[in-house]
Design an enzyme around this catalytic site. Structure first.
Site, PDB file in Angstrom:
ATOM      1  N   PRO A  12      -3.183  -6.290 -12.714  1.00 47.13           N
ATOM      2  CA  PRO A  12      -4.408  -6.880 -13.254  1.00 47.13           C
ATOM      3  C   PRO A  12      -5.575  -6.896 -12.289  1.00 47.13           C
ATOM      4  CG  PRO A  12      -2.810  -8.573 -12.723  1.00 47.13           C
ATOM      5  CD  PRO A  12      -2.103  -7.267 -12.568  1.00 47.13           C
ATOM      6  N   ASN A  13      -6.755  -6.673 -12.852  1.00 47.38           N
ATOM      7  CA  ASN A  13      -8.043  -6.713 -12.160  1.00 47.38           C
ATOM      8  C   ASN A  13      -8.291  -5.541 -11.229  1.00 47.38           C
ATOM      9  OD1 ASN A  13      -8.793  -9.388 -13.272  1.00 47.38           O
ATOM     10  ND2 ASN A  13      -7.073 -10.099 -12.007  1.00 47.38           N
ATOM     11  N   ARG A  20     -15.271  -5.583  -7.649  1.00 54.08           N
ATOM     12  CA  ARG A  20     -14.592  -6.867  -7.528  1.00 54.08           C
ATOM     13  C   ARG A  20     -14.455  -7.269  -6.063  1.00 54.08           C
ATOM     14  NH1 ARG A  20      -8.124  -7.479  -7.735  1.00 54.08           N
ATOM     15  NH2 ARG A  20      -7.988  -9.732  -7.454  1.00 54.08           N
ATOM     16  N   TYR A  25     -11.743  -6.135  -1.145  1.00 56.07           N
ATOM     17  CA  TYR A  25     -11.069  -4.978  -1.724  1.00 56.07           C
ATOM     18  C   TYR A  25     -11.806  -3.657  -1.545  1.00 56.07           C
ATOM     19  CZ  TYR A  25      -8.391  -8.708  -3.896  1.00 56.07           C
ATOM     20  OH  TYR A  25      -7.612  -9.829  -4.119  1.00 56.07           O
ATOM     21  N   ASN A  77       0.820  -1.520  -6.822  1.00 62.76           N
ATOM     22  CA  ASN A  77       0.039  -2.686  -6.442  1.00 62.76           C
ATOM     23  C   ASN A  77       0.050  -3.590  -7.662  1.00 62.76           C
ATOM     24  OD1 ASN A  77      -1.785  -4.659  -5.776  1.00 62.76           O
ATOM     25  ND2 ASN A  77      -3.298  -3.235  -4.905  1.00 62.76           N
ATOM     26  N   ALA A  80      -2.035  -9.760  -8.852  1.00 59.97           N
ATOM     27  CA  ALA A  80      -1.598 -11.165  -8.831  1.00 59.97           C
ATOM     28  C   ALA A  80      -0.172 -11.349  -9.308  1.00 59.97           C
ATOM     29  CB  ALA A  80      -2.534 -12.000  -9.687  1.00 59.97           C
ATOM     30  N   GLU A 101       5.794  -1.162  -2.419  1.00 61.06           N
ATOM     31  CA  GLU A 101       4.793  -2.181  -2.775  1.00 61.06           C
ATOM     32  C   GLU A 101       3.564  -1.995  -1.884  1.00 61.06           C
ATOM     33  OE1 GLU A 101       6.258  -6.131  -2.088  1.00 61.06           O
ATOM     34  OE2 GLU A 101       4.304  -7.064  -2.390  1.00 61.06           O
ATOM     35  N   HIS A 103      -0.645  -3.317  -1.062  1.00 59.78           N
ATOM     36  CA  HIS A 103      -1.773  -4.223  -1.276  1.00 59.78           C
ATOM     37  C   HIS A 103      -2.924  -3.737  -0.421  1.00 59.78           C
ATOM     38  CE1 HIS A 103       0.794  -6.951  -3.438  1.00 59.78           C
ATOM     39  NE2 HIS A 103       1.654  -6.910  -2.451  1.00 59.78           N
ATOM     40  N   ARG A 110      -4.534 -14.535   3.751  1.00 57.94           N
ATOM     41  CA  ARG A 110      -5.304 -15.138   2.669  1.00 57.94           C
ATOM     42  C   ARG A 110      -4.696 -16.460   2.235  1.00 57.94           C
ATOM     43  NH1 ARG A 110      -6.624 -10.653  -1.680  1.00 57.94           N
ATOM     44  NH2 ARG A 110      -8.071 -12.323  -2.334  1.00 57.94           N
TER      45      ARG A 110
END
Ligand SMILES: O=C(O)[C@@H]1C=C(O)[C@@H](O)[C@H](O)C1
Length: 153
Positions: A12-13, A20, A25, A77, A80, A101, A103, A110
């Site tokens: 998502p996103n 964004r 990012y 990725n 969330a 995985e 990111h 964070r």
């Protein structure tokens, strides 16, 4: 000549990459990230597929499809869902396809809720914090694995 297929999944996103929170990012769009990955795969004669969804069920269905569509590796990725989704890690664990995985940001620098990943314990490896190079590193790893497998055939 390598064979196999790498499936790049984005949660998502991530369709908003480039606009964004660019300070977190970056300014590179998902389209451009995927174009660069596609070029690396093409140079190695490896097929690449990509899928992005903001709907968890659709992502799970796409992961299920990878069980029988010739996918050799998944680079994901999960956005969330990394920090929330048992269903997603169950889907990844339910198919016999290794996954890396990734990111863009270093989630450990964070908010605390981003420090845990439901995926990492099941992943072949995790690449995070390298910006878009996280994707590149993950795909290059998969390409190298495929090249090694081809050379022993
Ligand atoms: O850094 C990334 O690519 C990840 C992307 C997201 O959308 C966040 O929800 C994750 O927490 C981090």
């Amino acid at each position: 000549m390598s064979s196999g297929k790498i499936l790049v999944l984005n949660g998502p996103n991530l369709n908003l990459l480039g606009v964004r929170e660019p300070q977190k990012y970056g300014y590179t769009t998902l389209v451009d990230i995927l174009a660069g990955l596609e070029a690396r795969c093409a140079a190695a004669n490896v097929a690449m597929a990509a899928f992005q969804s903001n709907a968890e069920g659709a992502m799970i269905d796409r992961i299920h499809a990878a069980r029988t569509d010739g996918t050799s590796f998944i680079v994901i990725n999960a956005g969330a869902w990394t920090h929330t989704s048992v269903a997603l890690v169950d889907a990844l664990s339910g198919i016999d396809v290794p996954f890396v995985e990734v990111h863009i940001s270093n989630t450990h620098k964070r908010e605390a809720f981003r420090h845990h990943s439901y995926l990492s314990a099941k992943a072949v490896g995790v690449v995070l914090g390298l910006g878009t190079y996280s994707y590149t590193a993950a795909v290059d790893y998969c390409l190298d694995q495929l090249a090694q497998a081809s050379s022993t055939e």
